[in-house]
Motif scaffolding. Structure first.
Motif, PDB file in Angstrom:
ATOM      1  N   GLN A  28       6.063  -7.097   6.312  1.00 39.17           N
ATOM      2  CA  GLN A  28       6.824  -7.869   5.330  1.00 39.17           C
ATOM      3  C   GLN A  28       5.981  -8.180   4.092  1.00 39.17           C
ATOM      4  OE1 GLN A  28       8.176 -11.667   6.777  1.00 39.17           O
ATOM      5  NE2 GLN A  28       8.993 -12.308   4.805  1.00 39.17           N
ATOM      6  N   TYR A  29       4.800  -8.762   4.328  1.00 40.25           N
ATOM      7  CA  TYR A  29       3.954  -9.119   3.184  1.00 40.25           C
ATOM      8  C   TYR A  29       3.271  -7.899   2.574  1.00 40.25           C
ATOM      9  CZ  TYR A  29       4.788 -14.053   3.864  1.00 40.25           C
ATOM     10  OH  TYR A  29       5.393 -15.288   3.945  1.00 40.25           O
ATOM     11  N   GLY A  30       3.058  -6.867   3.387  1.00 37.21           N
ATOM     12  CA  GLY A  30       2.553  -5.614   2.830  1.00 37.21           C
ATOM     13  C   GLY A  30       3.556  -5.015   1.869  1.00 37.21           C
ATOM     14  N   SER A  31       4.846  -5.109   2.216  1.00 37.89           N
ATOM     15  CA  SER A  31       5.914  -4.609   1.339  1.00 37.89           C
ATOM     16  C   SER A  31       5.979  -5.431   0.055  1.00 37.89           C
ATOM     17  CB  SER A  31       7.263  -4.685   2.065  1.00 37.89           C
ATOM     18  OG  SER A  31       7.266  -3.889   3.230  1.00 37.89           O
ATOM     19  N   LYS A  32       5.795  -6.734   0.188  1.00 44.75           N
ATOM     20  CA  LYS A  32       5.818  -7.616  -0.978  1.00 44.75           C
ATOM     21  C   LYS A  32       4.702  -7.252  -1.955  1.00 44.75           C
ATOM     22  CE  LYS A  32       6.210 -12.588  -1.946  1.00 44.75           C
ATOM     23  NZ  LYS A  32       7.679 -12.721  -1.897  1.00 44.75           N
ATOM     24  N   LEU A  33       3.510  -7.033  -1.400  1.00 49.50           N
ATOM     25  CA  LEU A  33       2.372  -6.649  -2.236  1.00 49.50           C
ATOM     26  C   LEU A  33       2.593  -5.265  -2.844  1.00 49.50           C
ATOM     27  CD1 LEU A  33      -0.497  -7.197  -3.262  1.00 49.50           C
ATOM     28  CD2 LEU A  33      -1.370  -6.259  -1.109  1.00 49.50           C
ATOM     29  N   LEU A  34       3.197  -4.357  -2.076  1.00 50.36           N
ATOM     30  CA  LEU A  34       3.422  -2.996  -2.542  1.00 50.36           C
ATOM     31  C   LEU A  34       4.377  -2.944  -3.721  1.00 50.36           C
ATOM     32  CD1 LEU A  34       3.098   0.055  -2.297  1.00 50.36           C
ATOM     33  CD2 LEU A  34       4.877   0.040  -0.517  1.00 50.36           C
ATOM     34  N   TRP A  35       5.548  -3.635  -3.600  1.00 54.14           N
ATOM     35  CA  TRP A  35       6.497  -3.540  -4.698  1.00 54.14           C
ATOM     36  C   TRP A  35       5.985  -4.240  -5.950  1.00 54.14           C
ATOM     37  CZ3 TRP A  35       8.328  -7.910  -6.917  1.00 54.14           C
ATOM     38  CH2 TRP A  35       8.604  -9.041  -6.150  1.00 54.14           C
ATOM     39  N   TRP A  36       5.140  -5.269  -5.764  1.00 54.95           N
ATOM     40  CA  TRP A  36       4.538  -5.915  -6.932  1.00 54.95           C
ATOM     41  C   TRP A  36       3.586  -4.950  -7.634  1.00 54.95           C
ATOM     42  CZ3 TRP A  36      -0.563  -7.157  -8.176  1.00 54.95           C
ATOM     43  CH2 TRP A  36      -0.721  -7.995  -9.293  1.00 54.95           C
TER      44      TRP A  36
END
Length: 258
Positions: A28-36
Motif C-alpha cells: 500500500q505505502y510502496g504504491s503511494k511512494l511509487l505514484w508520487w
C-alpha cells in the motif's frame, strides 16, 4: 538458510494474519511512494491512475483483514494492566485501548465504504486518526522509557567495570515486567561507544519498535494537518514502518514484548 527451511518460513509467515497485513501494508505505502515518484517525473498518467487505484484498493482490503482485531486489542489490554512496572502498565494498556477504539472506528468506515452503513466518514476518519496518534504517542513513550532504562543500566555497569568493579564477562539486564534476561558480552578493551552499540544490538526489539513508531507518527500528524508532509514522504515513512513490521513477523525474536 536452506531452501527447505526458507520455504517453511514463508509458509508460516503467509499463514499468519499479521504477516499478510504487514505485506499488504508494505504494498500500500510502496504504491503511494511509487505514484508520487511517477508524478514528480512526469510519468504516464494512465499508469499513475492505476497505481493510485491499487493503493486505494489495498487500503480498503486491509480494513477488512483487520476486522475483529479491536477485540484482540481489548483482550491484550486486560493482560498488560497487571504488569508490575507502573509506567509500562499505564502506557501499554492505554495504547491497546486506544488501538481498539481506532480499529473499531476503522471497521465502521469499511462498512460505510462498501455501502453497508451511512455515517459521517470525514468526521469518523478524523476521530480514528486521533486515536491512532494517541496510540503511537503512548507506544513511543514506552519505547523511550525502555531504551533509557537499558542504556542507564548499561552505563552504570560500564562505569563499574572501568572502575574495577569486577563484573565478569557479561552484562545481564532484567526487566521489571518479568521478561527474559538479555545478555551483553563485554571485554576489557571495549570503549563506552562500543558498549552502547552492543547494548542496542542486544535490545533490537525496542530499537526496531522505536523506528517503526517514529516513522508511523508522521502519518496521522499529516492527516490531521499538524505537519505539512508531502505525499512522497508519507509513502516513505509508511514503507519504512511496514518493512520493520514485516521483519518482526518474519523473525518473532525481533518483536517487542509483552
Amino acid at each position: 538458510m536452506k531452501s527447505k527451511d526458507l520455504t517453511k518460513k514463508i509458509i508460516t509467515f503467509s499463514g499468519q494474519t499479521a504477516g499478510r497485513d504487514k505485506f499488504y501494508r508494505t504494498c500500500q505505502y510502496g504504491s503511494k511512494l511509487l505514484w508520487w515518484c511517477l508524478e514528480q517525473g512526469s510519468g504516464d498518467p494512465d499508469l499513475i491512475r492505476k497505481v493510485k487505484a491499487l493503493e486505494k484498493t489495498i487500503g480498503t482490503s486491509r480494513k477488512l483483514f483487520r476486522f475483529g482485531k479491536s477485540f484482540d486489542a481489548i483482550t491484550a489490554a486486560m493482560k498488560t494492566i497487571h504488569l508490575p512496572d507502573v509506567f509500562l502498565s499505564f502506557t501499554i494498556t492505554l495504547a491497546k485501548l486506544n488501538q481498539s477504539v481506532y480499529l473499531l472506528i476503522d471497521h465502521t468506515l469499511w462498512a460505510h465504504r462498501i455501502g453497508l452503513v451511512e455515517v459521517d466518514s470525514k468526521r469518523l476518519s478524523n476521530l480514528s486518526t486521533r486515536f491512532w496518534l494517541a496510540t503511537l504517542i503512548l507506544n513511543l513513550s514506552r519505547d523511550l522509557y525502555e531504551l533509557s532504562n537499558v542504556l542507564n543500566d548499561a552505563m552504570a555497569l560500564y562505569a563499574k567495570r572501568v572502575g574495577g568493579g569486577g563484573i565478569g564477562n557479561h552484562y545481564t539486564s532484567n526487566g521489571e515486567d518479568g521478561r527474559d534476561s538479555q545478555h551483553l558480552s563485554t571485554n576489557n578493551n571495549s570503549s563506552q561507544l562500543d558498549f552502547v552499540i552492543l547494548c542496542l544490538q542486544q535490545n533490537m526489539p525496542v530499537v526496531l519498535d522505536l523506528v517503526k513508531n517514529t516513522a508511523d507518527i508522521f502519518l496521522p500528524l499529516s492527516s490531521l494537518g499538524y505537519l505539512p508532509i508531502p505525499v512522497g514522504v508519507q509513502g516513505l515513512c509508511g514503507l519504512i514502518s511496514s518493512l520493520v513490521g514485516l521483519s518482526t513477523v518474519w523473525e518473532s525474536t525481533l518483536k517487542i514484548q509483552p
